[in-house]
Scaffold this motif. Structure first.
Motif, PDB file in Angstrom:
ATOM      1  N   ALA A  13      48.973  42.534  23.114  1.00 25.45           N
ATOM      2  CA  ALA A  13      48.374  41.471  23.511  1.00 25.45           C
ATOM      3  C   ALA A  13      48.749  41.113  24.822  1.00 25.45           C
ATOM      4  O   ALA A  13      50.111  41.234  25.334  1.00 25.45           O
ATOM      5  N   LEU A  14      47.936  40.549  25.636  1.00 23.96           N
ATOM      6  CA  LEU A  14      48.420  40.066  27.117  1.00 23.96           C
ATOM      7  C   LEU A  14      49.559  39.337  27.220  1.00 23.96           C
ATOM      8  O   LEU A  14      50.386  39.450  28.087  1.00 23.96           O
ATOM      9  N   LEU A  15      49.557  38.353  26.012  1.00 26.04           N
ATOM     10  CA  LEU A  15      50.759  37.359  26.202  1.00 26.04           C
ATOM     11  C   LEU A  15      52.078  38.038  25.978  1.00 26.04           C
ATOM     12  O   LEU A  15      52.964  37.482  26.279  1.00 26.04           O
ATOM     13  N   GLY A  16      52.070  39.317  25.455  1.00 31.73           N
ATOM     14  CA  GLY A  16      53.448  39.805  25.517  1.00 31.73           C
ATOM     15  C   GLY A  16      53.882  40.649  26.552  1.00 31.73           C
ATOM     16  O   GLY A  16      54.892  41.234  26.375  1.00 31.73           O
ATOM     17  N   ILE A  17      53.145  40.556  27.746  1.00 30.41           N
ATOM     18  CA  ILE A  17      53.563  41.241  28.825  1.00 30.41           C
ATOM     19  C   ILE A  17      54.050  40.327  29.766  1.00 30.41           C
ATOM     20  O   ILE A  17      53.584  39.319  30.234  1.00 30.41           O
ATOM     21  N   ALA A  18      55.217  40.975  30.425  1.00 30.67           N
ATOM     22  CA  ALA A  18      55.725  40.218  31.523  1.00 30.67           C
ATOM     23  C   ALA A  18      56.035  40.999  32.768  1.00 30.67           C
ATOM     24  O   ALA A  18      55.830  42.219  32.981  1.00 30.67           O
ATOM     25  N   LEU A  19      55.698  40.346  33.779  1.00 31.33           N
ATOM     26  CA  LEU A  19      55.615  41.313  35.272  1.00 31.33           C
ATOM     27  C   LEU A  19      57.080  41.865  35.648  1.00 31.33           C
ATOM     28  O   LEU A  19      58.105  41.191  35.446  1.00 31.33           O
ATOM     29  N   VAL A 356      53.478  45.654  44.920  1.00 28.47           N
ATOM     30  CA  VAL A 356      54.699  45.048  45.227  1.00 28.47           C
ATOM     31  C   VAL A 356      54.803  43.996  44.065  1.00 28.47           C
ATOM     32  O   VAL A 356      54.105  43.227  43.823  1.00 28.47           O
ATOM     33  N   GLY A 357      56.081  43.936  43.240  1.00 29.19           N
ATOM     34  CA  GLY A 357      56.160  43.152  42.242  1.00 29.19           C
ATOM     35  C   GLY A 357      57.273  42.010  42.433  1.00 29.19           C
ATOM     36  O   GLY A 357      58.138  42.129  43.247  1.00 29.19           O
ATOM     37  N   ASP A 358      56.828  40.680  42.120  1.00 31.66           N
ATOM     38  CA  ASP A 358      57.752  39.776  42.211  1.00 31.66           C
ATOM     39  C   ASP A 358      57.417  38.458  41.124  1.00 31.66           C
ATOM     40  O   ASP A 358      56.618  37.798  41.039  1.00 31.66           O
ATOM     41  N   GLY A 359      58.549  38.428  40.117  1.00 33.78           N
ATOM     42  CA  GLY A 359      58.296  37.461  39.093  1.00 33.78           C
ATOM     43  C   GLY A 359      57.247  37.885  38.110  1.00 33.78           C
ATOM     44  O   GLY A 359      57.056  38.879  37.869  1.00 33.78           O
ATOM     45  N   ASP A 360      56.114  36.679  38.129  1.00 36.30           N
ATOM     46  CA  ASP A 360      55.001  36.997  37.197  1.00 36.30           C
ATOM     47  C   ASP A 360      53.963  37.461  38.112  1.00 36.30           C
ATOM     48  O   ASP A 360      52.669  37.231  37.529  1.00 36.30           O
ATOM     49  N   THR A 361      54.086  37.722  39.389  1.00 38.34           N
ATOM     50  CA  THR A 361      53.011  38.150  40.390  1.00 38.34           C
ATOM     51  C   THR A 361      53.199  39.435  40.977  1.00 38.34           C
ATOM     52  O   THR A 361      54.345  39.572  41.268  1.00 38.34           O
TER      53      THR A 361
END
Length: 402
Positions: A13-19, A356-361
């Motif tokens: 489920a998408l809600l279970g994913i964190a960046l 490039v990752g940063d937080g939820d983005t």
């Protein structure tokens, strides 16, 4: 060491994913641009980023991706966060030139280097490596925010022979730096500061082609080798062999809250191009390496992997999607279509998609469209896009100290 081939299963489920965040905390870059007064109200207090392209670099608002200002530079430059939440280092033929994203301005402060290489941020220190002199320069990242045109007080170490290398300073002051020459690289050395000189603690010559570095949980440092990986743990170097005779790990993608580093992996030294189809899971706690062969549709380069919260890995593939890998299980758990399919570069310097990752983005470059996208990895939604006059090469956030 085990090897696993992956097949797609049902996505979670998408809600279970964190960046993934790449193991770095983020500082707030405030201020306005004197050359862009019309956007000052929108950009004041905003986090900033730098985008390099042929002949220049742009400063953008990290939330909206709106261009704040642009500066002319050289035909090919690289950009790296300086570590103070405000500045970015632009690597040029003269050295490491400081870009102020808050003013903004491409400043006159240049740390001279005959071949500006890696920039490493760790434990409040920023470490620059000059490939042309094997010289390491170390300073407090926090002091850079108030540098006022001058480099903060720094210490240096110069290796015996120039080579494409990297250095990192640990919390206890230990300096880890690579060893090599213009033709070969063999390993690394650990050094302890003593006044104005360095004392060798230990070394390893078991890492041919040593390249890149990353710091996993408990400050275990990971280096890539042509036949596995070299880790520094508990004051000692340890070699973890690859399962293949030639098993090159060139880059380590880490989270400082996970003992598992994700490395890119190559088994054919004569293979053309820069696309890869496998990763390694380097478990620094269990001291073992596992190779994960990805589906044929998932191909990437050294610019296409990032880490972050929940310690997942995000892989930007040539099919245009971000594929989510769980390092704990070695399984792909989700997929986000983001950009059009793309082909690998002819030369590594060529503009090609990066993440490039940063937080939820996550920030995804799309050179074919001359665009950069901000992606919410909880939903897979593109939240902002900027279109440039030139194809983006590299993207760097003005990240704060670790």
């Amino acid at each position: 060491m085990t090897r696993r081939h992956l097949r797609y299963g049902a996505p979670v489920a998408l809600l279970g994913i964190a960046l993934l965040a790449a193991g770095c905390s983020t500082g707030d870059a405030g201020g306005t641009s004197a050359a862009a007064d019309e956007t000052s109200a929108e950009t004041a207090g905003a986090k900033r980023a730098a985008i390099s392209y042929a002949g220049g670099v742009a400063v953008v608002d990290a939330d909206t991706l709106k261009v704040v200002d642009e500066f002319e530079s050289e035909a090919f430059t690289r950009v790296n966060a300086a570590g103070d939440g405000r500045h970015v280092f632009v690597s040029t033929s003269k050295g490491f030139q400081l870009l102020d994203t808050e003013e903004p301005a491409l400043t006159d402060l240049v740390v001279s280097a005959s071949a500006a290489g890696h920039v490493v941020r760790h434990d409040g220190k920023t470490v620059l490596f000059d490939d042309g002199a094997a010289e390491t320069t170390i300073f407090d990242a926090h002091d850079l925010a108030h540098a006022d045109g001058k480099l903060p007080e720094a210490v240096t170490y110069t290796g015996e022979n120039a080579h494409h290398g990297v250095s990192i300073q640990l919390a206890d002051g230990t300096l880890l730096t690579t060893v090599g020459d213009e033709n070969t690289r063999s390993g690394a050395v650990a050094l302890e500061p003593h006044g104005d000189h360095w004392h060798e603690l230990t070394s390893s010559d078991e890492c041919p082609g040593i390249h890149g570095e990353g710091t996993a949980a408990d400050e275990v440092v990971v280096f890539g080798c042509e036949n596995g990986t070299l880790i520094f743990k508990g004051g000692e170097f340890m070699k973890l062999e690859a399962p293949d005779k030639f098993g090159r790990m060139g880059s380590a993608f880490v989270s400082e809250t996970s003992p598992i580093a994700v490395g890119d992996y190559k088994t054919d030294p004569d293979a053309e191009g820069y696309l890869l189809n496998a990763v390694t899971l380097i478990d620094t706690a269990a001291e073992k390496v596992q190779v994960i062969d990805l589906p044929d549709t998932v191909r990437f380069t050294f610019r296409d992997v990032t880490r972050g919260p929940d310690d997942l890995a995000y892989i930007l593939s040539t099919d245009g999607s971000i594929h989510v890998l769980d390092p704990e299980t070695g399984k792909l758990v989700n997929e986000f279509p983001v950009i059009d399919p793309w082909e690998g570069p002819t030369e590594w310097q060529d503009a090609h998609p990066a993440i490039v990752g940063d937080g939820d983005t996550a920030y995804v470059t799309e050179p074919a469209a001359k665009a950069v996208h901000a992606v919410d990895l909880r939903t897979g939604k593109v939240t902002a896009t900027v279109e440039l006059d030139e194809a983006p090469v590299e993207f760097a956030l003005a990240l704060g100290e670790h």
